[in-house]
Design an enzyme around this catalytic site. Structure first.
Site, PDB file in Angstrom:
ATOM      1  N   HIS A 155       0.873  -1.178   0.000  1.00 12.29           N
ATOM      2  CA  HIS A 155       0.000   0.000   0.000  1.00 12.29           C
ATOM      3  C   HIS A 155       0.920   1.240   0.000  1.00 12.29           C
ATOM      4  O   HIS A 155       2.030   1.192   0.529  1.00 12.29           O
ATOM      5  CB  HIS A 155      -0.836  -0.043   1.284  1.00 12.29           C
ATOM      6  CG  HIS A 155      -1.934   0.965   1.366  1.00 12.29           C
ATOM      7  ND1 HIS A 155      -1.734   2.250   1.786  1.00 12.29           N
ATOM      8  CD2 HIS A 155      -3.259   0.858   1.101  1.00 12.29           C
ATOM      9  CE1 HIS A 155      -2.894   2.896   1.784  1.00 12.29           C
ATOM     10  NE2 HIS A 155      -3.830   2.078   1.370  1.00 12.29           N
ATOM     11  N   ASP A 160       2.895  -4.742   8.127  1.00  6.69           N
ATOM     12  CA  ASP A 160       1.652  -3.991   7.956  1.00  6.69           C
ATOM     13  C   ASP A 160       0.492  -4.981   8.057  1.00  6.69           C
ATOM     14  O   ASP A 160       0.244  -5.762   7.145  1.00  6.69           O
ATOM     15  CB  ASP A 160       1.693  -3.295   6.588  1.00  6.69           C
ATOM     16  CG  ASP A 160       0.362  -2.653   6.205  1.00  6.69           C
ATOM     17  OD1 ASP A 160      -0.639  -2.860   6.915  1.00  6.69           O
ATOM     18  OD2 ASP A 160       0.337  -1.960   5.168  1.00  6.69           O
ATOM     19  N   LYS A 190     -10.749  -1.219  10.010  1.00  2.13           N
ATOM     20  CA  LYS A 190     -10.751  -2.396   9.130  1.00  2.13           C
ATOM     21  C   LYS A 190     -11.030  -3.678   9.914  1.00  2.13           C
ATOM     22  O   LYS A 190     -11.022  -4.764   9.361  1.00  2.13           O
ATOM     23  CB  LYS A 190      -9.413  -2.502   8.399  1.00  2.13           C
ATOM     24  CG  LYS A 190      -9.175  -1.352   7.406  1.00  2.13           C
ATOM     25  CD  LYS A 190      -7.936  -1.598   6.606  1.00  2.13           C
ATOM     26  CE  LYS A 190      -7.441  -0.348   5.896  1.00  2.13           C
ATOM     27  NZ  LYS A 190      -8.266   0.051   4.757  1.00  2.13           N
ATOM     28  N   CYS A 204      -4.716   2.387  -3.825  1.00  2.00           N
ATOM     29  CA  CYS A 204      -3.494   2.895  -3.169  1.00  2.00           C
ATOM     30  C   CYS A 204      -2.332   1.920  -3.353  1.00  2.00           C
ATOM     31  O   CYS A 204      -1.470   1.793  -2.456  1.00  2.00           O
ATOM     32  CB  CYS A 204      -3.717   3.179  -1.682  1.00  2.00           C
ATOM     33  SG  CYS A 204      -4.916   4.470  -1.383  1.00  2.00           S
TER      34      CYS A 204
HETATM   35  N1  PLP Z   1      -1.900  -0.924   4.567  1.00  2.00           N
HETATM   36  C1  PLP Z   1      -2.798  -1.632   3.880  1.00  2.00           C
HETATM   37  C2  PLP Z   1      -2.432  -2.990   3.370  1.00  2.00           C
HETATM   38  C3  PLP Z   1      -4.069  -1.115   3.634  1.00  2.00           C
HETATM   39  O1  PLP Z   1      -4.953  -1.826   2.947  1.00  2.00           O
HETATM   40  C4  PLP Z   1      -4.375   0.177   4.127  1.00  2.00           C
HETATM   41  C5  PLP Z   1      -5.691   0.781   3.855  1.00  2.00           C
HETATM   42  O2  PLP Z   1      -6.386   0.403   2.941  1.00  2.00           O
HETATM   43  C6  PLP Z   1      -3.413   0.861   4.853  1.00  2.00           C
HETATM   44  C7  PLP Z   1      -2.186   0.276   5.051  1.00  2.00           C
HETATM   45  C8  PLP Z   1      -3.684   2.211   5.421  1.00  2.00           C
HETATM   46  O3  PLP Z   1      -4.662   2.126   6.415  1.00  2.00           O
HETATM   47  P1  PLP Z   1      -5.279   3.445   7.066  1.00  2.00           P
HETATM   48  O4  PLP Z   1      -5.773   4.280   5.917  1.00  2.00           O
HETATM   49  O5  PLP Z   1      -6.379   2.937   7.924  1.00  2.00           O
HETATM   50  O6  PLP Z   1      -4.205   4.115   7.818  1.00  2.00           O
END
Ligand code: PLP
Length: 421
Positions: free
Chosen positions: A142, A215, A241, A379
């Protein structure tokens, strides 16, 4: 030519669990009031769980109760309300720690995964960085696991992704070298659904003296996680999430790492003493928590994690795997539809493209049919570049999804074929 190393996608799981009882999805759905509404006049099929999950009554009521009965600032007041608010806020830290298999003083509250990664970038990587130093990531990260490392001046090096969406583990291992200050890896890809073998990756990185950030944004709602068994040095997730509130999350970090890191934001609560000349810092994890925090966020997150624990993560995983298998079988039958990300053992996320229609047009038709999916690059622009596509349509499943959601998705995709060719 060397064959890329195939990854047995073993999950970090609570050991010695027997086969879980099947999940009562009707009873679960009844706990999510938002799902009862119509969308575009049709039954709502909510399949955008990777973006955010819906909230059960248990979470909604915990937030409501907190604001009706317990609201006060934490760590400061001596009166009864302040005691209750502080108690609830710190109890949430215990719940999160237990959920991840960590100690409570290894849990730093953040606004979510993104903020947690920025904290690690500023407070761990940046102070150690010399010119040319690297952060090793994978090609399926991401943006939040790419950009923060760039912002602190690290060279971001990405290991390749294979055609089925699995990580090329052998290539990743070869990239571990003395310039790598941190290996940062997504446990479950939000676009491909790939589950990375994080425990094995941690062992390989540690053998070369390299710490690992994992992550967990897409993992915690779908599988049991034990950060100690995994061996990760840092681990992050977002509450929204995992059926909790938006704007809240946590960073796990080994205590000795937190102790060695400088504070990040300055302000109230993160200090022990302040003079105009000099300040000293509070103990960890408070050293990283400046200012009035999102107290209700902590309370709601604890409610979400306790709710999910009561449902049982093994049952959730079995339920979502069955949904994934059935949905994959059904959507794969649609002519001209290609699934992006078919790695063995993947999580319940189906990204796809269609010959005849742009992902956005597919999403528009699905919306008219009451099916909520995400379209675009999710993203993960480097993943789109890797597969030479502008974007995908992504259906991602959660604990409340059922066979009717799959029927509705299939029917809506047939409508796409009829309308767009
Ligand atoms: N990492 C992954 C794999 C994600 O899918 C996301 C959000 O879609 C994030 C990080 C970022 O999460 P947040 O926007 O809740 O900080």
């Amino acid at each position: 030519m060397n064959q890329p190393e195939r990854v047995p996608t073993t999950l970090t799981r609570v050991p010695n669990r027997t086969v879980p009882p099947p999940l009562d999805v009707v009873a679960i759905r009844a706990q999510f009031p938002i799902l009862a509404q119509l969308s575009r006049g049709k039954r709502l099929a909510y399949l955008d769980n990777s973006a955010t999950t819906q909230k059960p009554e248990a979470v909604i009521q915990a937030l409501d109760h907190y604001y009706r009965h317990d609201n006060a600032n934490v760590h400061r007041g001596l009166y009864e309300l302040a005691e209750r608010a502080t108690g609830a806020y710190e109890r949430a830290r215990e719940v999160i720690a237990r959920f991840l298999g960590a100690q409570h003083d290894e849990i730093v509250y953040t606004r979510g995964t993104t903020e947690a990664i920025n904290l690690v970038a500023r407070c761990y990587v940046q102070p150690r960085l010399e010119p040319g130093d690297e952060v090793l990531v994978t090609g399926m990260e991401h943006h939040s696991n790419i950009v923060p490392w760039q912002l602190v001046g690290a060279k971001v090096v990405a290991a390749p992704v294979l055609d089925d969406g699995a990580l090329d583990l052998a290539a990743w291992k070869k990239l571990l070298n003395p310039r790598v200050k941190l290996a940062a890896v997504v446990q479950v890809s939000n676009t491909l659904g790939t589950v990375n073998p994080v425990a094995e990756m941690v062992r390989a990185a540690h053998a070369r003296g390299i710490p690992v950030f994992v992550d967990g944004a897409q993992a915690v709602a779908h599988m049991a996680v034990d950060v100690k068994a995994m061996g990760a040095d840092f681990y992050a997730f977002s509450a929204h999430k995992v059926y909790g509130p938006t704007g809240f999350g946590a960073l796990y970090a080994k205590r000795e790492l937190l102790e060695a890191m400088p504070p990040w934001h300055g302000g109230g609560d993160m200090i022990r003493t302040v003079t105009f000349e000099h300040s000293t810092w509070n103990d960890v994890p408070y050293k990283f928590e400046a200012g009035t925090p999102d107290i209700a966020g902590a309370v709601g997150t604890a409610a979400a994690l306790e709710w999910l624990e009561a449902v049982g993560l093994d049952a959730v995983h079995a339920h979502e795997t069955a949904l994934l298998d059935e949905a994959t079988r059904r959507v794969a039958k649609i002519p001209g539809l290609r699934i992006i990300g078919t790695a063995p053992g993947k999580a319940a996320i189906i990204s796809f493209v269609m010959d005849s229609a742009h992902p956005q047009d597919v999403g528009d038709v699905l919306n008219m049919e009451g099916v909520a999916v995400r379209t675009g690059h999710h993203c993960t622009m480097p993943v789109m570049a890797r597969f030479c596509i502008p974007g995908t349509v992504r259906a991602s499943f959660g604990v409340y999804n059922d066979a009717a959601d799959i029927d509705q998705l299939e029917h809506a995709l047939q409508t796409v074929k009829r309308l767009l060719g």
